[in-house]
Design an enzyme around this catalytic site. Sequence first.
Site, PDB file in Angstrom:
ATOM      1  N   SER A  37      14.406   3.771  -0.904  1.00  0.00           N
ATOM      2  CA  SER A  37      13.484   3.381   0.162  1.00  0.00           C
ATOM      3  C   SER A  37      13.745   1.951   0.622  1.00  0.00           C
ATOM      4  O   SER A  37      13.606   1.639   1.804  1.00  0.00           O
ATOM      5  CB  SER A  37      12.034   3.546  -0.287  1.00  0.00           C
ATOM      6  OG  SER A  37      11.743   2.736  -1.399  1.00  0.00           O
ATOM      7  N   GLU A  38      14.122   1.070  -0.322  1.00  0.00           N
ATOM      8  CA  GLU A  38      14.446  -0.311   0.055  1.00  0.00           C
ATOM      9  C   GLU A  38      15.599  -0.850  -0.785  1.00  0.00           C
ATOM     10  O   GLU A  38      15.689  -0.569  -1.988  1.00  0.00           O
ATOM     11  CB  GLU A  38      13.246  -1.247  -0.158  1.00  0.00           C
ATOM     12  CG  GLU A  38      11.990  -0.859   0.581  1.00  0.00           C
ATOM     13  CD  GLU A  38      12.018  -1.208   2.062  1.00  0.00           C
ATOM     14  OE1 GLU A  38      12.986  -1.869   2.495  1.00  0.00           O
ATOM     15  OE2 GLU A  38      11.074  -0.818   2.757  1.00  0.00           O
ATOM     16  N   THR A  39      16.460  -1.629  -0.143  1.00  0.00           N
ATOM     17  CA  THR A  39      17.468  -2.423  -0.825  1.00  0.00           C
ATOM     18  C   THR A  39      17.230  -3.878  -0.456  1.00  0.00           C
ATOM     19  O   THR A  39      17.113  -4.217   0.719  1.00  0.00           O
ATOM     20  CB  THR A  39      18.892  -2.005  -0.412  1.00  0.00           C
ATOM     21  OG1 THR A  39      19.124  -0.656  -0.833  1.00  0.00           O
ATOM     22  CG2 THR A  39      19.937  -2.909  -1.046  1.00  0.00           C
TER      23      THR A  39
END
Length: 263
Positions: free
Chosen positions: A47-49
């Site tokens: 979902s996030e990096t």
Amino acid sequence: MSLSLPTYYVDAFTDTLFQGNPAAVVLLENWLPDEQLIAIAAEINLSETAFLVDSHIRWFTPKLEVKLCGHATLAAAFVLNHVLKRNIQPLRFDSLSGELVVTQSALGFTLDFPILDSTLSQPSEYPQLAEILGVKIKELWIAKDRYLCFLENAQQVLNCQPDMLLLSQLPLPGLTITAKSSDDNCDFVSRYFAPAKGINEDPVTGTSHCAIAPIWANRLQKSHLLGHQLSSRGGKVHCEVMTDRVKLTGNATLFLTGSIHIS
């Protein structure tokens, strides 16, 4: 020229592996072009990096850059102070949302984030939301980038199965559903969906708590609250609501270390 980028895979807002919200943390010496950062985030497909150049942090979904992310910031702090043993107290990150301060204690890592302001609206003005959720909306608030739908009870939050195609076509990219917890050890429950950002359901969402914790604090007449996000992975967020800030506390655990190799 090829680059080898140190990369860490961390489960945030949990102390148990395979729970909480997984985030990747990639350490850079200099910024790469945005299209390359998005390509890396899409390849990692979480979902996030979070990307770090010194104290500057940026966050990317598989589709785009976002201005604020809780769990990936927690993951970055965990990598710097727990994995790399830099022991910086407090950690200060420069971001698109200004300076973000992270402190560490026996309870875990505390993120000092801005409140996400929202305004009360009428569910009847957005009839498509009830259609998308398949459940009656008790109360609706509108934040800058998401709808906040208050439901009747925690079971409705748990059982909700939104129409992701219709949800992805809404003007705002995110939608949070929330209700009072039926568990005496927790104050409220929630879930967060953002298919327009490439995230059908985010497991544990710090920024959602920046929006709904102040509303619950006012409703329950308390400044310290515990939120439980009811995704399949699940996670709990300790919230302290200030005048214009929310302090979010959680832990993290390391799953994977490695390197990304790019030309």
